[in-house]
Scaffold this active site. Structure first.
Site, PDB file in Angstrom:
ATOM      1  N   CYS A  79      28.162  53.201  13.432  1.00 14.69           N
ATOM      2  CA  CYS A  79      28.761  51.891  13.047  1.00 14.69           C
ATOM      3  C   CYS A  79      30.501  52.298  12.783  1.00 14.69           C
ATOM      4  O   CYS A  79      30.516  52.951  12.250  1.00 14.69           O
ATOM      5  CB  CYS A  79      28.260  51.141  12.024  1.00 14.69           C
ATOM      6  N   ARG A 102      30.529  55.787  17.682  1.00 13.83           N
ATOM      7  CA  ARG A 102      29.774  55.873  16.414  1.00 13.83           C
ATOM      8  C   ARG A 102      28.623  54.524  16.634  1.00 13.83           C
ATOM      9  O   ARG A 102      28.056  54.563  15.727  1.00 13.83           O
ATOM     10  CB  ARG A 102      30.585  55.200  15.087  1.00 13.83           C
ATOM     11  N   TRP A 113      25.784  50.139  15.545  1.00 17.42           N
ATOM     12  CA  TRP A 113      24.417  50.765  16.127  1.00 17.42           C
ATOM     13  C   TRP A 113      23.314  50.050  15.171  1.00 17.42           C
ATOM     14  O   TRP A 113      23.408  50.249  13.812  1.00 17.42           O
ATOM     15  CB  TRP A 113      24.553  52.270  15.554  1.00 17.42           C
ATOM     16  N   ASN A 171      28.667  49.279   7.225  1.00 18.61           N
ATOM     17  CA  ASN A 171      27.858  50.371   7.784  1.00 18.61           C
ATOM     18  C   ASN A 171      26.909  50.975   6.798  1.00 18.61           C
ATOM     19  O   ASN A 171      27.343  51.238   5.670  1.00 18.61           O
ATOM     20  CB  ASN A 171      29.002  51.274   8.086  1.00 18.61           C
ATOM     21  N   GLY A 172      25.846  50.646   7.331  1.00 26.43           N
ATOM     22  CA  GLY A 172      24.815  51.328   6.384  1.00 26.43           C
ATOM     23  C   GLY A 172      23.509  50.519   6.404  1.00 26.43           C
ATOM     24  O   GLY A 172      23.258  49.831   7.115  1.00 26.43           O
ATOM     25  N   GLU A 196      17.711  73.653  22.145  1.00 27.27           N
ATOM     26  CA  GLU A 196      19.001  72.949  22.500  1.00 27.27           C
ATOM     27  C   GLU A 196      18.941  72.672  23.788  1.00 27.27           C
ATOM     28  O   GLU A 196      19.566  71.618  24.001  1.00 27.27           O
ATOM     29  CB  GLU A 196      20.225  74.042  21.894  1.00 27.27           C
ATOM     30  N   LYS A 235      19.747  68.467  24.817  1.00 30.02           N
ATOM     31  CA  LYS A 235      20.942  68.120  25.686  1.00 30.02           C
ATOM     32  C   LYS A 235      20.306  67.385  26.758  1.00 30.02           C
ATOM     33  O   LYS A 235      20.725  66.529  27.217  1.00 30.02           O
ATOM     34  CB  LYS A 235      21.827  69.322  26.254  1.00 30.02           C
ATOM     35  N   GLU A 285      19.196  63.977  25.720  1.00 28.20           N
ATOM     36  CA  GLU A 285      19.899  63.136  25.029  1.00 28.20           C
ATOM     37  C   GLU A 285      20.737  62.619  26.090  1.00 28.20           C
ATOM     38  O   GLU A 285      20.893  61.237  26.075  1.00 28.20           O
ATOM     39  CB  GLU A 285      21.004  64.009  24.376  1.00 28.20           C
ATOM     40  N   HIS A 328      -1.014  79.799  25.355  1.00 22.69           N
ATOM     41  CA  HIS A 328      -1.764  79.369  24.312  1.00 22.69           C
ATOM     42  C   HIS A 328      -1.842  77.658  24.608  1.00 22.69           C
ATOM     43  O   HIS A 328      -2.028  76.848  23.607  1.00 22.69           O
ATOM     44  CB  HIS A 328      -1.026  79.327  22.851  1.00 22.69           C
ATOM     45  N   LYS A 374      26.964  58.863  17.247  1.00 21.81           N
ATOM     46  CA  LYS A 374      27.446  60.267  16.546  1.00 21.81           C
ATOM     47  C   LYS A 374      27.502  59.976  15.179  1.00 21.81           C
ATOM     48  O   LYS A 374      27.675  58.758  14.730  1.00 21.81           O
ATOM     49  CB  LYS A 374      28.549  60.724  17.072  1.00 21.81           C
TER      50      LYS A 374
HETATM   51  N1  HGA Z   1      22.542  47.731   8.986  1.00 22.00           N
HETATM   52  C1  HGA Z   1      23.385  47.151   9.674  1.00 22.00           C
HETATM   53  C2  HGA Z   1      24.586  48.158   9.859  1.00 22.00           C
HETATM   54  C3  HGA Z   1      24.099  49.375  10.809  1.00 22.00           C
HETATM   55  C4  HGA Z   1      24.641  50.768  10.688  1.00 22.00           C
HETATM   56  O1  HGA Z   1      25.143  50.918   9.863  1.00 22.00           O
HETATM   57  N2  HGA Z   1      24.163  51.531  11.525  1.00 22.00           N
HETATM   58  O2  HGA Z   1      24.541  52.820  11.323  1.00 22.00           O
HETATM   59  C5  HGA Z   1      23.004  46.472  11.346  1.00 22.00           C
HETATM   60  O3  HGA Z   1      21.760  46.843  11.447  1.00 22.00           O
HETATM   61  O4  HGA Z   1      23.870  45.675  11.579  1.00 22.00           O
END
Ligand code: HGA
Length: 609
Positions: free
Chosen positions: A2, A27, A75, A99-100, A484, A488, A491, A507, A604
């Site tokens: 975020c 982000r 995100w 963010n969180g 790795e 990659k 991803e 095995h 990221k």
């Molecule tokens: N929980 C919030 C913020 C998402 C977040 O920080 N993602 O890294 C949401 O879902 O909008």
């Protein structure tokens, strides 16, 4: 994860917010939104699903105006990807970007619903904004006055910026669990998750500390620490220029970052190889030397690509330094009951230094009786660096592509230097340090040579981009490199890939082998090559489609394609052999047409557990 940008200025801020939030798209890129306070002290909010480009289109003909505002690129963690769940969230006169994760959001939500609040989203973030509104309404106090008290009710991470349309002179920033920085302008001030967003408007930054609440006005900034006392935080002058982080001639950041690796490694080595004979870490002092002298075990904890670097380091610590080393994924370390080895030293690895799982592991480790801890990190201002006893910087430069490349090879470079340093402090073997210094000096040149295999790798990529599954095999210190390579590919090319130690195939996984599963085998010329050749033969006889990456021509059978890798010294072979695998994933993804820098579902700097 975020991205947050906010500004309080004396000019119309809309284009600034749009341009700057786009810089933070790495982000999170599920959806994007912004809110301004207009001349009538009302909020104007625009939100959309998808990337910031969509937001730019949506705001284009709207003639929006506001001198204070905030923007967010999401995100999603709570609530699906939708416009309703996109930040900013608003409760009457309060707007928020966050963010969180709020762990007790369901309890607070049901409390607030009983108080009559209507929720328009499924996010945990909307809970915060209604809670602030409820506290403000109940007490009649200012947003700042209720902030400290309200936050105590929240469990989890909540770095956020809040503004109040009834008081449009200030922004309030809260730093808890992920980074927030204040950019100091001339008669204007800014807040962002990363200084990249603010380069060009200012060079002067304040990195908020965990628990800080900052009041940001046009010409004044006041910061309260977690005990609600006013504090002065250091102003840092950044020497990063935005030009450095432009894509330039490259199509994607990941491509740029792959080709930048010789330069990044040179930066990482700079001023650390003394007289070309010994390793010198200016960051470490007497205390660390004493710990290195006495340690009997090393425990490295990391996630994703950093975990693979740690696995290579385990081989180096045990084979070169004769020091037992264990490596663990951070989310596992934080999920189990731990028994600590005697005289063990705790090491974390993270590009961003904000990886929530790794940060949590560090915090737990401090209660467990390790001799001490050290983090190897790319960001000096990060929480991991701040909270660790000691740190070593990787100096990879800003990495924007979500799939890590140069941060991996610079982590390995630092880890190899660390091995040499510990060996020399312990006086185990005089020659190892000298040998490692000599080899590290040629490492950037070796990588330059390996990057020249581009054409051959592009040809392989053309044959493989339609494949659904792939296997990567490596032995010993090349097994983490196989992991790795597989990571990659998953991803950025969305191809299912798995990695196995060469000897493990018989095995079980040998049952998968048929003409449709390409198998990449990393087989540098060393004492193990003969064993690996036997494994190659076993796959050949079962009709497997084999691609061998080696400095020896291996043409045992018709169904083998050999990528001739230029010579590299055995110790640094893991650092070098990852390069063709990065290129392979890159060119396969390019052929498939995926969004290489921003792969689906990822972001990221994973700041949530
Ligand atoms: N929980 C919030 C913020 C998402 C977040 O920080 N993602 O890294 C949401 O879902 O909008």
């Amino acid at each position: 994860m975020c991205g947050i940008v906010a500004a309080v200025t004396q000019r119309n801020i809309i284009s600034f917010l749009l341009e700057r939030i786009q810089r933070l798209e790495y982000r999170g890129y599920d959806s994007a939104g912004l809110a301004l306070i207009n001349q009538n002290n009302n909020f104007i909010r625009v939100r959309c699903v998808g990337k910031v480009n969509e937001l730019i289109k949506k705001t284009k003909n709207k003639k929006l105006f506001g001198k204070i505002g905030l923007a967010h690129t999401r995100w999603a963690t709570h609530g699906k990807v939708s416009e309703e769940n996109t930040h900013p969230h608003i409760s009457s006169n309060i707007a928020i970007v966050h963010n969180g994760i709020i762990e007790n959001s369901f309890q607070i939500r049901s409390f607030l619903e009983k108080k009559g609040y209507i929720f328009y989203s499924d996010t945990d973030t909307e809970v915060i904004v209604h809670l602030l509104h409820w506290e403000q309404k109940k007490t009649g106090k200012s947003l700042l006055e209720i902030m400290h008290y309200s936050l105590m009710k929240l469990k989890g991470n909540y770095s956020m910026v809040v503004m109040d349309s009834k008081n449009s002179s200030k922004l309030i920033a809260v730093c808890s669990g992920s980074p927030l920085i204040i950019g100091l302008g001339a008669g204007e001030n800014f807040i962002a998750s990363d200084q990249i967003a603010l380069l060009g408007v200012t060079k002067h930054f304040i990195y908020l500390k965990e628990g800080d609440i900052a009041i940001v006005k046009l010409k004044k900034i006041k910061i309260f620490n977690q005990n609600n006392c006013i504090v002065q935080r250091k102003i840092i002058e950044s020497d990063i220029k935005y030009e450095y982080i432009k894509k330039g001639k490259y199509k994607y950041y990941m491509e740029k970052e792959i080709y930048e690796q010789p330069k990044s490694i040179r930066n990482t080595l700079k001023n650390r190889l003394k007289d070309n004979k010994t390793i010198y870490f200016p960051e470490l002092g007497k205390k660390e030397t004493n710990i290195f002298l006495h340690l009997e075990h090393i425990h490295i904890v990391a996630c994703g690509t950093s975990y693979h670097a740690a696995m290579v380091a385990k081989h180096w610590f045990e084979s070169l330094a004769n020091i037992p080393c264990d490596v663990e994924v951070a989310s596992e370390f934080t999920s189990r009951k731990l028994a600590i080895r005697r005289k063990s030293f705790f090491v974390t690895l993270s590009q961003s230094g904000e990886t929530a799982d790794t940060l949590m592991a560090l915090r737990i480790s401090k209660k467990l009786g390790y001799l001490g801890n050290l983090t190897i990190c790319n960001m000096k201002s990060s929480s991991l660096v701040q909270e660790s006893d000691s740190y070593l910087l990787t100096k990879a430069g800003v990495e924007i592509g979500v799939a890590s490349t140069k941060s991996f090879t610079t982590q390995l470079t630092v880890l190899l230097m660390l091995v040499a340093k510990i060996v020399s402090i312990k006086k185990k073997e005089d020659n190892i340090e000298k040998k490692i210094v000599k080899i590290l000096t040629v490492l950037p040149y070796r990588i330059e040579e390996i990057l020249k295999t581009k054409k051959a790798i592009q040809n392989i990529a053309k044959k493989l981009y339609n494949t659904k599954n792939m296997l990567f095999l490596g032995r010993n210190d090349q097994y983490p490199i196989a992991m790795e390579g597989a990571l990659k590919l998953k991803e950025i090319a969305y191809i299912h890939a798995e990695a196995y130690p060469c000897g493990e195939l018989k095995h079980g996984p040998l049952a998968l082998i048929d003409k449709d599963i390409p198998i990449i085998i990393i087989a540098p010329k060393n004492s193990l090559l003969e064993k690996t050749k036997k494994n190659i033969q076993e796959i050949c006889t079962r009709g497997g489609l084999i691609y061998v990456f080696s400095d020896e021509e291996i043409n045992l059978e018709k169904n083998i394609t050999c990528l001739k890798v230029p010579y590299v010294e055995e110790i640094i072979a893991p650092i070098s052999y990852v390069i063709p695998l990065q290129l392979l994933a890159y060119y396969i993804a390019l052929s498939k047409g995926t969004n290489i820098d921003q792969p689906r579902n990822l972001a990221k700097s994973v700041t949530v557990e």
